[in-house]
Design a protein around this motif. Structure first.
Motif, PDB file in Angstrom:
ATOM      1  N   LYS A 155       3.395 -14.880 -11.275  1.00 16.21           N
ATOM      2  CA  LYS A 155       3.735 -15.390 -12.609  1.00 16.21           C
ATOM      3  C   LYS A 155       4.517 -16.694 -12.535  1.00 16.21           C
ATOM      4  N   LYS A 156       5.298 -16.853 -11.448  1.00 17.78           N
ATOM      5  CA  LYS A 156       6.096 -18.072 -11.263  1.00 17.78           C
ATOM      6  C   LYS A 156       5.362 -19.141 -10.457  1.00 17.78           C
ATOM      7  N   GLY A 157       4.137 -18.834 -10.019  1.00 19.58           N
ATOM      8  CA  GLY A 157       3.372 -19.795  -9.226  1.00 19.58           C
ATOM      9  C   GLY A 157       3.902 -19.954  -7.809  1.00 19.58           C
ATOM     10  N   ARG A 158       4.580 -18.931  -7.294  1.00 21.11           N
ATOM     11  CA  ARG A 158       5.189 -19.016  -5.958  1.00 21.11           C
ATOM     12  C   ARG A 158       4.534 -18.051  -4.972  1.00 21.11           C
ATOM     13  N   GLU A 159       3.299 -17.642  -5.244  1.00 20.34           N
ATOM     14  CA  GLU A 159       2.665 -16.614  -4.419  1.00 20.34           C
ATOM     15  C   GLU A 159       2.421 -17.037  -2.972  1.00 20.34           C
ATOM     16  N   GLU A 160       2.349 -18.350  -2.714  1.00 21.73           N
ATOM     17  CA  GLU A 160       2.128 -18.817  -1.340  1.00 21.73           C
ATOM     18  C   GLU A 160       3.301 -18.495  -0.416  1.00 21.73           C
ATOM     19  N   GLN A 161       4.475 -18.264  -1.003  1.00 25.43           N
ATOM     20  CA  GLN A 161       5.652 -17.928  -0.194  1.00 25.43           C
ATOM     21  C   GLN A 161       5.546 -16.546   0.447  1.00 25.43           C
ATOM     22  N   LEU A 162       4.586 -15.744  -0.008  1.00 26.11           N
ATOM     23  CA  LEU A 162       4.400 -14.415   0.556  1.00 26.11           C
ATOM     24  C   LEU A 162       4.056 -14.464   2.045  1.00 26.11           C
ATOM     25  N   LYS A 163       3.360 -15.511   2.474  1.00 31.57           N
ATOM     26  CA  LYS A 163       2.974 -15.630   3.882  1.00 31.57           C
ATOM     27  C   LYS A 163       4.196 -15.613   4.789  1.00 31.57           C
ATOM     28  N   GLU A 164       5.273 -16.267   4.331  1.00 34.53           N
ATOM     29  CA  GLU A 164       6.506 -16.316   5.120  1.00 34.53           C
ATOM     30  C   GLU A 164       7.062 -14.908   5.329  1.00 34.53           C
ATOM     31  N   LEU A 165       6.918 -14.052   4.314  1.00 39.18           N
ATOM     32  CA  LEU A 165       7.447 -12.701   4.416  1.00 39.18           C
ATOM     33  C   LEU A 165       6.574 -11.837   5.320  1.00 39.18           C
ATOM     34  N   LEU A 166       5.263 -11.955   5.183  1.00 34.51           N
ATOM     35  CA  LEU A 166       4.345 -11.116   5.940  1.00 34.51           C
ATOM     36  C   LEU A 166       4.392 -11.407   7.432  1.00 34.51           C
ATOM     37  N   ASN A 167       4.688 -12.662   7.789  1.00 38.58           N
ATOM     38  CA  ASN A 167       4.636 -13.069   9.203  1.00 38.58           C
ATOM     39  C   ASN A 167       5.989 -13.004   9.916  1.00 38.58           C
ATOM     40  N   ASP A 168       7.039 -12.613   9.212  1.00 36.42           N
ATOM     41  CA  ASP A 168       8.377 -12.615   9.805  1.00 36.42           C
ATOM     42  C   ASP A 168       8.798 -11.187  10.153  1.00 36.42           C
ATOM     43  N   VAL A 169       8.575 -10.783  11.398  1.00 32.81           N
ATOM     44  CA  VAL A 169       8.960  -9.448  11.845  1.00 32.81           C
ATOM     45  C   VAL A 169      10.355  -9.517  12.479  1.00 32.81           C
ATOM     46  N   VAL A 170      11.296  -8.822  11.886  1.00 30.77           N
ATOM     47  CA  VAL A 170      12.669  -8.810  12.409  1.00 30.77           C
ATOM     48  C   VAL A 170      12.752  -7.888  13.617  1.00 30.77           C
ATOM     49  N   CYS A 171      12.283  -6.649  13.457  1.00 24.16           N
ATOM     50  CA  CYS A 171      12.210  -5.719  14.585  1.00 24.16           C
ATOM     51  C   CYS A 171      11.326  -4.538  14.205  1.00 24.16           C
ATOM     52  N   ILE A 172      11.059  -3.696  15.190  1.00 24.06           N
ATOM     53  CA  ILE A 172      10.260  -2.480  14.969  1.00 24.06           C
ATOM     54  C   ILE A 172      11.148  -1.289  15.274  1.00 24.06           C
ATOM     55  N   THR A 173      11.223  -0.343  14.365  1.00 23.93           N
ATOM     56  CA  THR A 173      12.120   0.802  14.516  1.00 23.93           C
ATOM     57  C   THR A 173      11.583   1.788  15.552  1.00 23.93           C
ATOM     58  N   ALA A 174      12.415   2.780  15.875  1.00 22.84           N
ATOM     59  CA  ALA A 174      12.030   3.794  16.861  1.00 22.84           C
ATOM     60  C   ALA A 174      10.784   4.564  16.413  1.00 22.84           C
ATOM     61  N   SER A 175      10.605   4.685  15.103  1.00 20.90           N
ATOM     62  CA  SER A 175       9.441   5.421  14.579  1.00 20.90           C
ATOM     63  C   SER A 175       8.206   4.533  14.437  1.00 20.90           C
ATOM     64  N   GLY A 176       8.348   3.242  14.802  1.00 17.10           N
ATOM     65  CA  GLY A 176       7.203   2.327  14.731  1.00 17.10           C
ATOM     66  C   GLY A 176       7.099   1.563  13.427  1.00 17.10           C
ATOM     67  N   LYS A 177       8.102   1.713  12.550  1.00 15.28           N
ATOM     68  CA  LYS A 177       8.091   0.988  11.271  1.00 15.28           C
ATOM     69  C   LYS A 177       8.488  -0.468  11.503  1.00 15.28           C
ATOM     70  N   THR A 178       7.739  -1.374  10.894  1.00 17.38           N
ATOM     71  CA  THR A 178       8.040  -2.802  11.023  1.00 17.38           C
ATOM     72  C   THR A 178       9.052  -3.212   9.960  1.00 17.38           C
ATOM     73  N   ILE A 179      10.128  -3.844  10.391  1.00 21.29           N
ATOM     74  CA  ILE A 179      11.141  -4.334   9.452  1.00 21.29           C
ATOM     75  C   ILE A 179      10.908  -5.819   9.215  1.00 21.29           C
ATOM     76  N   LYS A 180      10.649  -6.178   7.964  1.00 23.72           N
ATOM     77  CA  LYS A 180      10.430  -7.566   7.565  1.00 23.72           C
ATOM     78  C   LYS A 180      11.240  -7.851   6.311  1.00 23.72           C
ATOM     79  N   GLU A 221       5.639 -10.809  -9.845  1.00 28.35           N
ATOM     80  CA  GLU A 221       6.667 -11.769 -10.264  1.00 28.35           C
ATOM     81  C   GLU A 221       6.421 -13.151  -9.648  1.00 28.35           C
ATOM     82  N   LEU A 222       6.085 -13.181  -8.352  1.00 31.58           N
ATOM     83  CA  LEU A 222       5.829 -14.463  -7.684  1.00 31.58           C
ATOM     84  C   LEU A 222       4.602 -15.160  -8.254  1.00 31.58           C
TER      85      LEU A 222
END
Length: 321
Positions: free
Chosen positions: A89-114, A86-87
């Motif tokens: 197709k809209k020409g907004r694929e560069e915004q993906l970097k913001e999502l990949l680099n923003d780690v909110v926290c890591i769960t007890a099982s080691g899962k990264t929440i972004k 979708e991104l």
């Protein structure tokens, strides 16, 4: 007349990542081919895309972005694939970097929440920058889960001393009377989604210790009356089911050094007929108050099974007709 076919070749540095990119039984590949009307195959360790010039160019951008996701987290989900398409197709694929680099926290099982969508990223940033944030949107957009992840992060960083989680028990009248136990036990079924999210983020053992010490409190909204919540991260879930009086009561509990996140879906109001939703009213009452922000998530931010988005779209069409 059909458009002229072109062949675009792509060099893939790590051929071992191809299996994750293609998906089980090439299911990811089939989605990409269908979305862009192209053919994709491997030839001598090169990825070959065949289609018209515009489609092959878009697929090339898509493939590189998907490989970036796989390189970062070693996996690619169906939701991530659809959202990246979708991104692109809209020409907004560069915004993906913001999502990949923003780690909110890591769960007890080691899962990264972004944040998984641009809307979720805006929501997270708003929580970081404001003391009161309203997250409004349909089921599956991560409103409550992300708010809890942010609360746990703030608690671990010693930005607050405790976490308070609450939601209204909509059927707090006659039907609860048939359930066994005291009031807390009666409303626990309504608080179950909050418990589940906390178990996932903290792990049962850590959660139990923090509950025992009173550092995490999960309670029905009625328990908030008359209190002042200092140095706390307070989350009100299912806020569309508050009355105007309950919403005002909750918002005026906030003390020094505290932060409040209010989540809800104004299309899913379960209040009895004739009762106004406190969430709907507050949108108008507080719209110009500095320091309060309203973030509206949409069906594009749904991160559950792909069918959830289609179900919501189908209901919207039905209700509009």
């Amino acid at each position: 007349m059909t458009k002229d076919k072109v062949e675009r070749q792509m060099s893939i540095d790590d051929i071992n990542l191809i299996s994750e990119l293609f998906g089980k039984y090439d299911e990811n590949l089939k989605v990409i081919e269908e979305e862009f009307q192209t053919e994709i195959f491997l030839r001598d360790n090169m990825l070959v895309v065949v289609g018209d010039n515009n489609s092959t160019e878009l697929v090339e951008k898509l493939i590189y972005k998907l490989m970036e996701i796989i390189n970062t987290q070693q996996r690619l989900t169906k939701q991530e694939l659809r959202y990246t398409i979708e991104l692109v197709k809209k020409g907004r694929e560069e915004q993906l970097k913001e999502l990949l680099n923003d780690v909110v926290c890591i769960t007890a099982s080691g899962k990264t929440i972004k944040p998984k969508t641009i809307g979720q990223k805006m929501y997270i940033d708003s929580i970081r920058n404001n003391d009161i944030v309203f997250g409004i949107g349909p089921a599956g957009t991560g409103k409550t889960y992300l708010a809890m992840a942010m609360a746990v992060t703030a608690f671990k960083n010693k930005e607050v001393n405790r976490i308070v989680l609450t939601r209204p028990a909509v059927e707090a009248g006659e039907s609860l009377g048939f359930l066994p136990g005291d009031l807390q036990e009666k409303v626990d079924p309504y608080l179950r989604p909050i418990y589940d999210a906390l178990f996932d983020i903290l792990g049962v053992e850590t959660y139990s210790k923090l509950i025992e010490k009173g550092l995490i409190e999960v309670a029905p909204l009625a328990y908030m009356r008359g209190r002042t919540l200092d140095s706390a991260y307070v989350i009100l879930d299912e806020a569309q089911n508050t009355t105007n009086e309950q919403m005002k009561m909750f918002l005026t509990r906030l003390g020094f050094g505290s932060k409040a996140i209010i989540t809800g879906d104004i299309t899913q109001i379960d209040l009895s007929k004739g009762k106004a939703s406190g969430l709907v009213t507050v949108l108008e009452v507080l719209k110009n108050v500095k320091g309060i922000e309203f973030i509206r998530l949409t069906k594009k931010d749904i991160v559950r099974h792909p069918l959830v988005q289609r179900i919501i779209e189908a209901y919207e069409e039905y209700e509009n007709s």
